[in-house]
Design a protein around this motif. Structure first.
Motif, PDB file in Angstrom:
ATOM      1  N   LYS A  23       9.382  -1.486   5.376  1.00 53.76           N
ATOM      2  CA  LYS A  23       8.950  -2.811   5.821  1.00 53.76           C
ATOM      3  C   LYS A  23       7.440  -2.886   6.007  1.00 53.76           C
ATOM      4  N   SER A  24       6.895  -1.940   6.734  1.00 47.56           N
ATOM      5  CA  SER A  24       5.457  -1.939   7.010  1.00 47.56           C
ATOM      6  C   SER A  24       5.041  -0.542   7.456  1.00 47.56           C
ATOM      7  N   LYS A  25       3.765  -0.382   7.739  1.00 49.90           N
ATOM      8  CA  LYS A  25       3.265   0.906   8.209  1.00 49.90           C
ATOM      9  C   LYS A  25       3.906   1.294   9.542  1.00 49.90           C
ATOM     10  N   LYS A  30       0.824  -1.210   0.000  1.00 50.10           N
ATOM     11  CA  LYS A  30       0.000   0.000   0.000  1.00 50.10           C
ATOM     12  C   LYS A  30       0.862   1.266   0.000  1.00 50.10           C
ATOM     13  N   LYS A  31       0.359   2.284  -0.695  1.00 49.85           N
ATOM     14  CA  LYS A  31       0.970   3.606  -0.633  1.00 49.85           C
ATOM     15  C   LYS A  31       0.464   4.275   0.641  1.00 49.85           C
ATOM     16  N   ILE A  32       1.375   4.738   1.485  1.00 46.58           N
ATOM     17  CA  ILE A  32       0.936   5.266   2.779  1.00 46.58           C
ATOM     18  C   ILE A  32       1.200   6.766   2.968  1.00 46.58           C
ATOM     19  N   VAL A  33       2.332   7.263   2.522  1.00 47.45           N
ATOM     20  CA  VAL A  33       2.674   8.682   2.693  1.00 47.45           C
ATOM     21  C   VAL A  33       3.607   9.108   1.573  1.00 47.45           C
ATOM     22  N   ARG A  34       3.990  10.381   1.603  1.00 46.78           N
ATOM     23  CA  ARG A  34       5.025  10.902   0.715  1.00 46.78           C
ATOM     24  C   ARG A  34       6.125  11.553   1.562  1.00 46.78           C
ATOM     25  N   ILE A  35       7.321  11.575   1.001  1.00 44.85           N
ATOM     26  CA  ILE A  35       8.454  12.178   1.706  1.00 44.85           C
ATOM     27  C   ILE A  35       8.346  13.697   1.656  1.00 44.85           C
TER      28      ILE A  35
END
Length: 216
Positions: free
Chosen positions: A69-71, A19-24
């Motif tokens: 690795k994960s959220k 899943k896409k979770i955030v952006r830098i």
């Protein structure tokens, strides 16, 4: 070696779920150790802590995304004291002016290059202005050049100015490269002409010898 600005705004994807979770948002840089510690993904607010991704949680930095690795790889900044302190200092690296310790203005620091595995900062990109960049290209300052970052400026040794002057890029580099290619082409042509001339002379000598032999 990765360029800092290429990482900003990249999407972060978890390996376990895809899943896409955030952006830098930004890079977290420890100037004392010349080290990239991680990435800022959520800024501090009135009632919330900043959130970061420590570099050790990053599995890959690709062209289009960063894989973690994960959220759970996203943590609150206060859980990592050194990162918390750096964010509290609010040190802005980009757009900082570069001076030699003798007071010579070398331009503005616009980017950094780092090793994506160790986080070690390899060097910095310096701009001397739009026209100077177009003519000679931006300069690369190795991290080993004892960069000392202050509140308003960053200091480098005087020898850095000479090193930057010797770097060739932009229009100047293109002209020089074209000149080198033309010179190489001219040298190649001259060698071919010499070879052709020698072959022609050998052919004429053989023809003359054949005529002499027939007359005898």
């Amino acid at each position: 070696m990765r360029k800092g600005s290429d990482v900003i705004d990249k999407v972060v994807v978890t390996y376990d779920t895809g899943k896409k979770i955030v952006r830098i948002i930004d890079l977290i840089f420890d100037q004392k150790r010349n080290q990239l510690l991680g990435f800022l993904v959520a800024e501090k607010g009135l009632f919330r802590d900043a959130k970061v991704i420590p570099l050790e949680e990053v599995q890959a930095i690709g062209l289009d995304a960063i894989v973690v690795k994960s959220k759970a790889s996203i943590v609150k900044a206060h859980r990592i004291p050194v990162i918390k302190e750096i964010l509290h200092q609010d040190i802005v690296l980009r757009k900082k002016r570069i001076l030699t310790t003798e007071g010579l203005d070398l331009g503005i620091l616009v980017d950094l290059f780092f090793d994506e595995h160790s986080g070690l900062v390899e060097g910095y990109e310096v701009s001397s202005g739009v026209f100077a960049d177009a003519y000679s290209g931006r300069s690369f300052v190795p991290a080993g050049e004892a960069l000392k970052i202050g509140d308003d400026v960053a200091f480098v040794p005087p020898k850095t100015a000479q090193m930057m002057e010797e770097q060739v890029g932009g229009i100047r580099g293109a002209v020089q490269a074209t000149g080198d290619r033309l010179q190489d082409s001219a040298d190649t042509t001259n060698r071919r002409l010499d070879l052709l001339q020698n072959s022609f002379c050998v052919m004429i000598e053989g023809f003359v010898l054949m005529l002499v032999t027939r007359n005898n």
